[in-house]
Enzyme design. Structure first.
Site, PDB file in Angstrom:
ATOM      1  N   LEU A  19     117.978  89.071 101.815  1.00 54.89           N
ATOM      2  CA  LEU A  19     117.736  89.414 100.416  1.00 54.89           C
ATOM      3  C   LEU A  19     119.013  89.377  99.588  1.00 54.89           C
ATOM      4  O   LEU A  19     119.019  88.878  98.465  1.00 54.89           O
ATOM      5  CB  LEU A  19     117.105  90.805 100.330  1.00 54.89           C
ATOM      6  CG  LEU A  19     115.622  90.903 100.660  1.00 54.89           C
ATOM      7  CD1 LEU A  19     115.232  92.352 100.911  1.00 54.89           C
ATOM      8  CD2 LEU A  19     114.773  90.317  99.530  1.00 54.89           C
ATOM      9  N   ASP A  38     129.885  91.544 102.062  1.00 58.53           N
ATOM     10  CA  ASP A  38     129.191  91.605 103.347  1.00 58.53           C
ATOM     11  C   ASP A  38     130.218  91.874 104.436  1.00 58.53           C
ATOM     12  O   ASP A  38     131.271  91.223 104.485  1.00 58.53           O
ATOM     13  CB  ASP A  38     128.443  90.308 103.653  1.00 58.53           C
ATOM     14  CG  ASP A  38     127.324  90.521 104.658  1.00 58.53           C
ATOM     15  OD1 ASP A  38     126.152  90.596 104.236  1.00 58.53           O
ATOM     16  OD2 ASP A  38     127.628  90.633 105.862  1.00 58.53           O
ATOM     17  N   ILE A  74     131.605  99.278 102.493  1.00 58.95           N
ATOM     18  CA  ILE A  74     131.287 100.001 101.265  1.00 58.95           C
ATOM     19  C   ILE A  74     130.739 101.402 101.532  1.00 58.95           C
ATOM     20  O   ILE A  74     130.474 102.150 100.591  1.00 58.95           O
ATOM     21  CB  ILE A  74     130.310  99.199 100.369  1.00 58.95           C
ATOM     22  CG1 ILE A  74     129.131  98.605 101.171  1.00 58.95           C
ATOM     23  CG2 ILE A  74     131.067  98.051  99.696  1.00 58.95           C
ATOM     24  CD1 ILE A  74     128.012  99.543 101.437  1.00 58.95           C
ATOM     25  N   TYR A 171     115.678 105.092 109.167  1.00 53.71           N
ATOM     26  CA  TYR A 171     115.630 104.135 108.059  1.00 53.71           C
ATOM     27  C   TYR A 171     114.751 104.652 106.916  1.00 53.71           C
ATOM     28  O   TYR A 171     115.126 104.603 105.742  1.00 53.71           O
ATOM     29  CB  TYR A 171     115.097 102.809 108.591  1.00 53.71           C
ATOM     30  CG  TYR A 171     114.872 101.724 107.579  1.00 53.71           C
ATOM     31  CD1 TYR A 171     115.937 101.027 107.029  1.00 53.71           C
ATOM     32  CD2 TYR A 171     113.573 101.371 107.194  1.00 53.71           C
ATOM     33  CE1 TYR A 171     115.725 100.005 106.109  1.00 53.71           C
ATOM     34  CE2 TYR A 171     113.354 100.345 106.290  1.00 53.71           C
ATOM     35  CZ  TYR A 171     114.433  99.672 105.746  1.00 53.71           C
ATOM     36  OH  TYR A 171     114.212  98.662 104.842  1.00 53.71           O
ATOM     37  N   LYS A 175     115.945 105.484 103.113  1.00 55.76           N
ATOM     38  CA  LYS A 175     115.366 104.784 101.967  1.00 55.76           C
ATOM     39  C   LYS A 175     114.703 105.755 100.990  1.00 55.76           C
ATOM     40  O   LYS A 175     114.745 105.553  99.776  1.00 55.76           O
ATOM     41  CB  LYS A 175     114.356 103.741 102.452  1.00 55.76           C
ATOM     42  CG  LYS A 175     114.997 102.539 103.128  1.00 55.76           C
ATOM     43  CD  LYS A 175     115.986 101.826 102.221  1.00 55.76           C
ATOM     44  CE  LYS A 175     116.441 100.498 102.775  1.00 55.76           C
ATOM     45  NZ  LYS A 175     117.449  99.839 101.907  1.00 55.76           N
ATOM     46  N   THR A 205     113.594  88.947 106.542  1.00 59.60           N
ATOM     47  CA  THR A 205     115.032  89.071 106.754  1.00 59.60           C
ATOM     48  C   THR A 205     115.273  89.322 108.233  1.00 59.60           C
ATOM     49  O   THR A 205     114.329  89.445 109.021  1.00 59.60           O
ATOM     50  CB  THR A 205     115.619  90.259 105.952  1.00 59.60           C
ATOM     51  OG1 THR A 205     115.136  91.487 106.517  1.00 59.60           O
ATOM     52  CG2 THR A 205     115.215  90.186 104.491  1.00 59.60           C
TER      53      THR A 205
END
Length: 313
Positions: A19, A38, A74, A171, A175, A205
């Site tokens: 994505l 990335d 990050i 996860y 989210k 993905t």
């Protein structure tokens, strides 16, 4: 292409594949200069390398666009600060932040280790918070200097965070946290010219093609590929453009050609006695209210018999 992002500078995290790559290419095609972030890790977050980010930068530049790679982590204060600095030092401005980086370590809850939990929550939730923090700090200073920006943030949620997903407790929790973070950020940062929204995409993905192999399989030639990552990018690009003025604090699902505005938690049936209840009275009230309420959406991957038994408890 319409050029709706002409002149804008856009950061996309996790943009080496899937994505993120599709978003970076789409922004560049619409005239944006792109910082391609990335870390180059594997699907489970292990390993690292600058190859994926560099490859996307090359792809954008060879197509006539402008991009630069950033391979910092990050989910660290230093990495997030250097990400924003990369945009400012290279292009002199920052207009849009797309938070997208993440990976999976799927386990049923009883098999989920503390490290699996920490690693996934760190990259998804902390990896959204820190770039957001540093980008907003810049935009706040711009506003204070009399240069109020038309800034945009697009965060990446998931249906797992909206409904839950069996085997993805870490996860799904991360989210769900991203959605809540997006709502808070939208409320806090509008004064600085920042609009914040979240997208819950469904696409093929590295993270989904194994977990949901059948649903993510590419169709035959000549058939619309509903799970292609690029189908999500037009919405992300529009939300990241100046054209999305007035749209903030919203969550959208995007899949194939479908866009859905998610309406989130709203008060449903309510009963107020005006005094404290006994446990038995509370239980009776709950039974009556549930009879009036809409049933929740099914958790991804849940068996029908499990869902039914939970409803009957």
């Amino acid at each position: 292409m319409t050029g709706i992002c002409e002149g804008r500078v856009v950061i996309v995290t996790g943009a080496g594949r899937g994505l993120g790559r599709a978003h970076a290419l789409a922004f560049a095609a619409e005239g944006a200069r792109v910082v391609v972030n990335d870390l180059g890790v594997g699907p489970d977050g292990t390993g690292a390398g600058g190859g994926p980010a560099a490859a996307v930068v090359t792809e954008i530049n060879e197509a006539g666009g402008t991009a630069v790679a950033h391979t910092g982590d990050i989910a660290t204060e230093q990495g997030a600060a250097s990400l924003v600095a990369a945009a400012l030092d290279t292009f002199g401005r920052l207009d849009t932040l797309v938070n997208n980086a993440g990976f999976l370590r799927d386990r049923m809850l009883v098999n989920l280790t503390e490290d699996d939990w920490d690693a996934v929550v760190r990259v998804h939730l902390k990896g959204h918070f820190l770039p957001l923090k540093h980008a907003v700090a810049h935009w706040r200073e711009e506003t204070r200097a009399g240069r109020r920006p038309a800034a945009r943030v697009v965060n990446t949620g998931s249906g797992a965070g909206l409904l839950g997903s069996v085997g993805q407790g870490n996860y799904a929790a991360a989210k769900a946290g991203i959605v809540a973070l997006s709502l808070v950020a939208a409320a806090e940062t509008g004064r600085y010219g920042v609009l914040v929204n979240a997208v819950a995409p469904a696409a093929r993905t590295r993270m989904t093609e194994r977990t949901f192999a059948a649903a993510m399989a590419a169709p035959g030639e000549g058939v619309f590929d509903a799970m292609a990552p690029g189908n999500v990018s037009p919405l992300v690009v529009w939300l990241g453009s100046a054209g999305s003025a007035g749209v903030t604090g919203r969550v959208f699902e995007a899949e194939g050609g479908r866009i859905t505005v998610m309406e989130g938690w709203r008060p449903g049936p309510t009963a107020d006695k005006g005094a404290r209840r006994t446990p038995e009275e509370a239980g009776a009230a709950v039974r009556e209210l549930l009879a009036e309420a809409r049933p929740p959406g099914p958790v991804y991957g849940a068996r029908q018999e499990d869902h039914g038994s939970a409803e009957s408890v």
